[in-house]
Write an enzyme that holds these catalytic residues in place. Sequence first.
Site, mmCIF file in Angstrom:
data_model
loop_
_atom_site.group_PDB
_atom_site.id
_atom_site.type_symbol
_atom_site.label_atom_id
_atom_site.label_comp_id
_atom_site.label_asym_id
_atom_site.label_seq_id
_atom_site.Cartn_x
_atom_site.Cartn_y
_atom_site.Cartn_z
ATOM 1 N N GLU A 106 0.856 -1.182 0.000
ATOM 2 C CA GLU A 106 0.000 0.000 0.000
ATOM 3 C C GLU A 106 0.888 1.227 0.000
ATOM 4 O O GLU A 106 1.927 1.243 0.677
ATOM 5 C CB GLU A 106 -0.858 -0.025 1.248
ATOM 6 N N TYR A 136 7.190 1.158 -8.199
ATOM 7 C CA TYR A 136 6.438 -0.095 -8.127
ATOM 8 C C TYR A 136 5.874 -0.463 -9.509
ATOM 9 O O TYR A 136 5.889 -1.630 -9.897
ATOM 10 C CB TYR A 136 5.297 0.037 -7.113
HETATM 11 C C1 COA Z 1 10.589 5.548 -3.415
HETATM 12 C C2 COA Z 1 12.098 5.484 -3.176
HETATM 13 C C3 COA Z 1 12.381 4.258 -2.281
HETATM 14 C C4 COA Z 1 12.803 5.287 -4.522
HETATM 15 O O1 COA Z 1 14.168 5.034 -4.240
HETATM 16 P P1 COA Z 1 15.323 5.466 -5.251
HETATM 17 O O2 COA Z 1 16.539 4.698 -4.863
HETATM 18 O O3 COA Z 1 15.434 6.935 -5.333
HETATM 19 O O4 COA Z 1 14.696 4.911 -6.615
HETATM 20 P P2 COA Z 1 15.469 4.364 -7.900
HETATM 21 O O5 COA Z 1 16.667 5.190 -8.185
HETATM 22 O O6 COA Z 1 15.672 2.888 -7.757
HETATM 23 O O7 COA Z 1 14.377 4.637 -9.026
HETATM 24 C C5 COA Z 1 13.502 3.628 -9.465
HETATM 25 C C6 COA Z 1 12.376 4.224 -10.253
HETATM 26 O O8 COA Z 1 11.465 4.881 -9.369
HETATM 27 C C7 COA Z 1 10.926 6.040 -10.019
HETATM 28 N N1 COA Z 1 11.347 7.231 -9.277
HETATM 29 C C8 COA Z 1 12.183 7.290 -8.211
HETATM 30 N N2 COA Z 1 12.283 8.558 -7.759
HETATM 31 C C9 COA Z 1 11.478 9.310 -8.558
HETATM 32 C C10 COA Z 1 11.141 10.695 -8.579
HETATM 33 N N3 COA Z 1 11.666 11.555 -7.706
HETATM 34 N N4 COA Z 1 10.266 11.118 -9.516
HETATM 35 C C11 COA Z 1 9.716 10.266 -10.407
HETATM 36 N N5 COA Z 1 10.019 8.918 -10.439
HETATM 37 C C12 COA Z 1 10.877 8.458 -9.522
HETATM 38 C C13 COA Z 1 11.480 6.053 -11.425
HETATM 39 O O9 COA Z 1 10.583 5.326 -12.222
HETATM 40 C C14 COA Z 1 12.774 5.296 -11.241
HETATM 41 O O10 COA Z 1 13.226 4.702 -12.410
HETATM 42 P P3 COA Z 1 14.163 5.567 -13.418
HETATM 43 O O11 COA Z 1 15.231 6.212 -12.573
HETATM 44 O O12 COA Z 1 14.661 4.518 -14.347
HETATM 45 O O13 COA Z 1 13.252 6.573 -14.034
HETATM 46 C C15 COA Z 1 12.629 6.795 -2.533
HETATM 47 O O14 COA Z 1 12.147 7.896 -3.250
HETATM 48 C C16 COA Z 1 12.272 6.944 -1.076
HETATM 49 O O15 COA Z 1 12.993 6.484 -0.191
HETATM 50 N N6 COA Z 1 11.155 7.623 -0.809
HETATM 51 C C17 COA Z 1 10.696 7.863 0.573
HETATM 52 C C18 COA Z 1 10.196 6.587 1.187
HETATM 53 C C19 COA Z 1 8.979 6.060 0.464
HETATM 54 O O16 COA Z 1 8.110 6.826 0.076
HETATM 55 N N7 COA Z 1 8.897 4.718 0.305
HETATM 56 C C20 COA Z 1 7.793 4.072 -0.370
HETATM 57 C C21 COA Z 1 6.623 3.851 0.505
HETATM 58 S S1 COA Z 1 6.958 2.692 1.812
#
Ligand code: COA
Length: 147
Positions: free
Chosen positions: A106, A118
């Site tokens: 979720e 996701y």
């Molecule tokens: C969600 C989260 C875990 C992504 O981690 P990350 O290491 O930055 O993500 P990645 O570098 O592996 O990116 C994977 C994909 O996610 C998407 N993505 C990640 N950050 C994004 C942003 N700021 N805007 C749009 N898409 C994004 C993209 O599709 C990306 O793929 P791409 O780089 O090939 O376009 C990070 O933003 C985070 O820690 N957020 C706060 C915690 C959270 O909300 N967790 C999820 C709910 S539990």
Amino acid sequence: MGADDIARTALLEKEIFSDAWSEASVRSHMAGAANVSLGAFPAEDSPGEAAPEAAGYLLGMIVCDEAEVYRVAADPARRRQGIGSALLEAFLGECRARGVRLVSLEVRAANDPAIRMYANAGFANAGLRKDYYRDPADDGIVMRLEL
Ligand SMILES: CC(C)(COP(=O)(O)OP(=O)(O)OC[C@H]1O[C@@H](n2cnc3c(N)ncnc32)[C@H](O)[C@@H]1OP(=O)(O)O)[C@@H](O)C(=O)NCCC(=O)NCCS
């Protein structure tokens, strides 16, 4: 991850989430037999250095042929470097190896980065929980992936 990573995980929780898990919650999660706790660790520059701190983590659970992702997070200083998606892929790999058929999670409706991550991994929208979140108020989107 193990006991050495509890404090770091709770610190990142506090920095990232308004409903942060405490050290006690993280410890209790790690002790759960069905729970999975994965960390992303930067490579050590040279042998003998202190073990690096986790740059991200995933907390989830696997029971029989179902799994759930509770948390995925990357250190805010290291976002968009593939950490979140690598953690998710590692978890899905573990799920496949253990015969999981359905993975669910979720996510806040306003959490565009996470929803994209996701969706990139194959998750699809499976429902909306109106006003599910507080602080700030938000709907919850249920996402599912059939393996
Ligand atoms: C969600 C989260 C875990 C992504 O981690 P990350 O290491 O930055 O993500 P990645 O570098 O592996 O990116 C994977 C994909 O996610 C998407 N993505 C990640 N950050 C994004 C942003 N700021 N805007 C749009 N898409 C994004 C993209 O599709 C990306 O793929 P791409 O780089 O090939 O376009 C990070 O933003 C985070 O820690 N957020 C706060 C915690 C959270 O909300 N967790 C999820 C709910 S539990």
